[in-house]
Write an enzyme that holds these catalytic residues in place. Structure first.
Site, short mmCIF file in Angstrom:
data_model
loop_
_atom_site.label_atom_id
_atom_site.label_comp_id
_atom_site.label_asym_id
_atom_site.label_seq_id
_atom_site.Cartn_x
_atom_site.Cartn_y
_atom_site.Cartn_z
N ARG A 212 0.87 -1.19 0.00
CA ARG A 212 0.00 0.00 0.00
C ARG A 212 0.90 1.23 0.00
O ARG A 212 1.92 1.26 0.70
CB ARG A 212 -0.90 0.03 1.24
N GLU B 207 -3.32 7.88 -4.23
CA GLU B 207 -3.79 7.14 -5.39
C GLU B 207 -5.12 7.72 -5.84
O GLU B 207 -5.98 7.92 -4.98
CB GLU B 207 -4.01 5.66 -5.02
N HIS C 117 -1.69 0.47 -9.69
CA HIS C 117 -2.26 -0.51 -8.74
C HIS C 117 -2.93 -1.69 -9.47
O HIS C 117 -4.15 -1.87 -9.38
CB HIS C 117 -3.26 0.19 -7.81
P1 NAP Z 1 -0.53 -11.42 5.00
O1 NAP Z 1 -0.51 -12.86 4.61
O2 NAP Z 1 -1.38 -11.01 6.15
O3 NAP Z 1 0.99 -10.98 5.26
C1 NAP Z 1 1.34 -9.78 5.88
C2 NAP Z 1 2.75 -9.93 6.44
O4 NAP Z 1 3.16 -8.67 6.95
C3 NAP Z 1 2.88 -10.95 7.60
O5 NAP Z 1 4.00 -11.76 7.39
C4 NAP Z 1 3.07 -10.06 8.84
O6 NAP Z 1 3.90 -10.64 9.83
C5 NAP Z 1 3.79 -8.88 8.22
N1 NAP Z 1 3.65 -7.65 9.02
C6 NAP Z 1 2.52 -7.07 9.47
N2 NAP Z 1 2.83 -5.93 10.14
C7 NAP Z 1 4.18 -5.83 10.12
C8 NAP Z 1 5.10 -4.89 10.65
N3 NAP Z 1 4.69 -3.82 11.36
N4 NAP Z 1 6.42 -5.09 10.44
C9 NAP Z 1 6.86 -6.16 9.74
N5 NAP Z 1 6.03 -7.08 9.20
C10 NAP Z 1 4.71 -6.92 9.39
O7 NAP Z 1 -1.01 -10.51 3.80
P2 NAP Z 1 -0.89 -10.79 2.21
O8 NAP Z 1 -2.05 -11.57 1.73
O9 NAP Z 1 0.49 -11.27 1.93
O10 NAP Z 1 -1.08 -9.28 1.68
C11 NAP Z 1 -0.21 -8.25 2.11
C12 NAP Z 1 -0.71 -6.90 1.65
O11 NAP Z 1 -0.49 -6.75 0.27
C13 NAP Z 1 -2.23 -6.67 1.80
O12 NAP Z 1 -2.58 -6.27 3.10
C14 NAP Z 1 -2.51 -5.60 0.77
O13 NAP Z 1 -2.48 -4.33 1.35
C15 NAP Z 1 -1.37 -5.76 -0.23
N6 NAP Z 1 -1.85 -6.21 -1.57
C16 NAP Z 1 -1.63 -5.41 -2.64
C17 NAP Z 1 -2.02 -5.82 -3.89
C18 NAP Z 1 -1.80 -4.96 -5.10
O14 NAP Z 1 -2.65 -4.93 -5.96
N7 NAP Z 1 -0.67 -4.31 -5.22
C19 NAP Z 1 -2.66 -7.06 -4.07
C20 NAP Z 1 -2.86 -7.85 -2.94
C21 NAP Z 1 -2.46 -7.41 -1.69
P3 NAP Z 1 3.37 -11.75 10.87
O15 NAP Z 1 3.07 -13.00 10.04
O16 NAP Z 1 4.49 -11.95 11.82
O17 NAP Z 1 2.12 -11.19 11.49
#
Ligand code: NAP
Length: 324
Positions: free
Chosen positions: A237, A266, A285
């Site tokens: 994000r 955005e 995006h």
């Molecule tokens: P996820 O499985 O929940 O993974 C998030 C990761 O971030 C986890 O490993 C978590 O660690 C870590 N994390 C959270 N807060 C943190 C912090 N303060 N410092 C360090 N690490 C931290 O989520 P996901 O499915 O991979 O998606 C991640 C994000 O990608 C989404 O929330 C979304 O905003 C973004 N996204 C963007 C697009 C796009 O179109 N560009 C598409 C899809 C998603 P822990 O496991 O230790 O809790």
């Protein structure tokens, strides 16, 4: 009694077909989001809402939506929704994790390769007639194969990026909220502090959700601690990076390149300084934008909505405590 459902944009045809066979929803007809006042009006008496990440589903909206039984977001990230307000009203929130993981990881890798090998500049160079001969030092970039990749947020998408990086024989560092020795084992990766990751990585890729603890986590100090040729990739994000600090870091050569699928704000206005920098690559995006992924996301959002309206557990509900 008929159900009132508002959908803030048209879904893909296959998902609309499914939803239309269940109820008679109202779709916002424009390509741009409904203005906030209209969103308030449309949700005031709605039983169900399907929304996108561009819609502000805040406490005011949630509290005035007297009949709302379910909020179904067509995305994995839910930073636009006040989860606490929804929980206080007992309204479940659905989202669409997993289905978009591979599409987003593919796009992330496209950004890594495009930035490290300066594809944007190379395309412009050829198109504009600058290509006179094969040059030994023309458009030199950075090696991806064998480089050190720092993944900030080794969750679903971060791990899918790590899987791809293994094919490029990269050294993988990562940082997360909690300790994850199992992730080290699976990917031959090393969990390190953010400081170490920033200092040692050639390529840094962001995959954290937007939360109070990640907003602005890459600011002036973090950019200063990166290598001068570092490539910074953001497919998470926009507000995770301090945009003004990034512009300065790119202008002054503090880091080598930024490749961004997401920006703050955005959409990024056409006059924004980031567009003028040769070492910045901006996409609008499109992380999950493949036909099959958007079909699956839309269908899951419909399934989440229907389950919520029927008072059943959602197939993929967001837990407020973890945002997952
Ligand atoms: P996820 O499985 O929940 O993974 C998030 C990761 O971030 C986890 O490993 C978590 O660690 C870590 N994390 C959270 N807060 C943190 C912090 N303060 N410092 C360090 N690490 C931290 O989520 P996901 O499915 O991979 O998606 C991640 C994000 O990608 C989404 O929330 C979304 O905003 C973004 N996204 C963007 C697009 C796009 O179109 N560009 C598409 C899809 C998603 P822990 O496991 O230790 O809790």
């Amino acid at each position: 009694m008929s159900l009132s459902v508002f959908v803030t944009r048209h879904l893909t045809p296959i998902a609309e077909e499914k939803l239309n066979s269940f109820c008679t929803p109202e779709y916002w007809p424009e390509d741009t989001p409904p203005p906030y006042e209209i969103l308030l009006e449309k949700t005031r008496h709605a039983d169900g809402l399907i929304c996108l990440l561009t819609d502000a589903i805040d406490a005011r909206l949630i509290n005035q939506a007297e009949n709302l039984k379910v909020i179904s977001q067509v995305a994995v990230g839910v930073d636009n929704i006040d989860l606490q307000a929804a929980e206080a009203r007992g309204i479940p929130v659905g989202h669409t994790p997993d289905l978009l993981t591979d599409a987003t990881a593919d796009l992330t890798f496209a950004l890594i390769l495009a930035a490290a090998r300066r594809l944007g500049e190379a395309i412009d160079y050829a198109r504009s007639g600058h290509w006179q001969t094969w040059g030994l030092t023309t458009l030199l970039g950075e090696s991806v194969h064998g480089a050190t990749l720092g993944i900030i947020g080794m969750g679903r998408i971060g791990q899918a990026v790590a899987r791809r990086a293994q094919g490029f024989e990269m050294r993988i560092l990562f940082t997360d909220l909690s300790a994850h020795p199992e992730r080290e084992g699976e990917f031959g990766a090393t969990q390190v502090t953010l400081e170490t990751l920033l200092k040692e990585s050639d390529i840094i890729s962001l995959h954290v959700p937007l939360t109070p603890s990640t907003a602005g986590m890459i600011g002036a100090d973090q950019l200063k601690s990166m290598k001068p040729h570092a490539v910074l990739v953001n497919a998470a994000r926009g507000p995770v990076i301090d945009t003004d600090a990034l512009v300065l870091a790119l202008e002054t050569g503090q880091i080598g390149y930024a490749a961004l699928d997401v920006t703050d704000p955005e959409p990024l206005p056409p006059t924004h300084p980031l567009y003028k920098l040769p070492n910045a690559l901006i996409l609008p995006h499109i992380g999950s934008a493949t036909r099959s992924t958007r079909d699956q996301m839309s269908l899951l959002a419909v399934d989440n909505l229907i389950a919520g309206l029927q008072g059943k557990p959602l197939p993929r509900a967001v837990a407020r405590s973890t945002g997952r």
